[in-house]
Design a protein around this motif. Structure first.
Motif, PDB file in Angstrom:
ATOM      1  N   ASP A 211       2.275  11.320  -0.023  1.00 33.44           N
ATOM      2  CA  ASP A 211       2.512  11.258   1.261  1.00 33.44           C
ATOM      3  C   ASP A 211       3.699  11.615   1.831  1.00 33.44           C
ATOM      4  N   PRO A 212       3.958  12.886   2.268  1.00 34.15           N
ATOM      5  CA  PRO A 212       5.334  13.293   2.568  1.00 34.15           C
ATOM      6  C   PRO A 212       6.135  12.508   3.741  1.00 34.15           C
ATOM      7  N   GLU A 213       5.315  12.076   4.423  1.00 36.86           N
ATOM      8  CA  GLU A 213       5.783  11.146   5.641  1.00 36.86           C
ATOM      9  C   GLU A 213       6.351   9.958   5.400  1.00 36.86           C
ATOM     10  N   GLN A 214       5.794   9.223   4.201  1.00 41.78           N
ATOM     11  CA  GLN A 214       6.215   7.786   3.798  1.00 41.78           C
ATOM     12  C   GLN A 214       7.171   8.081   2.222  1.00 41.78           C
ATOM     13  N   HIS A 215       7.457   9.280   2.039  1.00 45.33           N
ATOM     14  CA  HIS A 215       8.182   9.570   0.836  1.00 45.33           C
ATOM     15  C   HIS A 215       7.421   8.371  -0.242  1.00 45.33           C
TER      16      HIS A 215
END
Length: 136
Positions: free
Chosen positions: A106-110
């Motif tokens: 989940d790139p937005e949430q690292h």
């Protein structure tokens, strides 16, 4: 110079009103203070490419986090991911699956969740405080 300013700010924040040092203050290592979280949106350029081609688990914005979370199992996991399929989009998530390893990002949430097949059982690791789904 920026690191020195951060260290000075950390030291000053440890002081009480009586100008005494706090007994329980632990200063993080310089590399932790100096490093900003990587830009995981850069992973978009790896969509459609296998981890063996893209460096996803070896040299990407998530590789340091994977190494830290997997610890002594990191090399075994990286080896298994070399046989995984291309990184694909699944809604807001990114997924790469292979016969004995998978990765959900989940790139937005690292955040990530990684799985490794060992002796017929799946072992998995994930970013603390997250609950990403396993790939189907």
């Amino acid at each position: 110079m920026r690191i020195l300013a951060l260290l000075l700010a950390a030291a000053l924040s440890a002081c009480s009103k009586q100008d005494k040092w706090a007994d329980n203050v632990a200063t993080p290592p310089l590399n932790v203070i100096a490093e900003a979280p990587g830009d995981w949106t850069a992973l978009d350029g790896m969509i459609g490419r296998r981890p063996s081609e893209s460096g996803l688990v070896e040299n990407s914005p998530i590789s340091v986090d994977l190494e830290a979370r997997l610890g002594p199992d990191a090399q075994t996991y990286r080896n298994a991911m070399m046989r995984s399929g291309p990184l694909q989009r699944s809604g807001l998530l990114m997924v790469s699956k292979g016969p004995d390893a998978w990765l959900v990002i989940d790139p937005e949430q690292h955040a990530f969740r990684a799985g490794l097949l060992r002796e017929g059982r799946w072992q998995d690791w994930h970013t603390a405080g997250t609950d990403l789904p396993r790939p189907l």
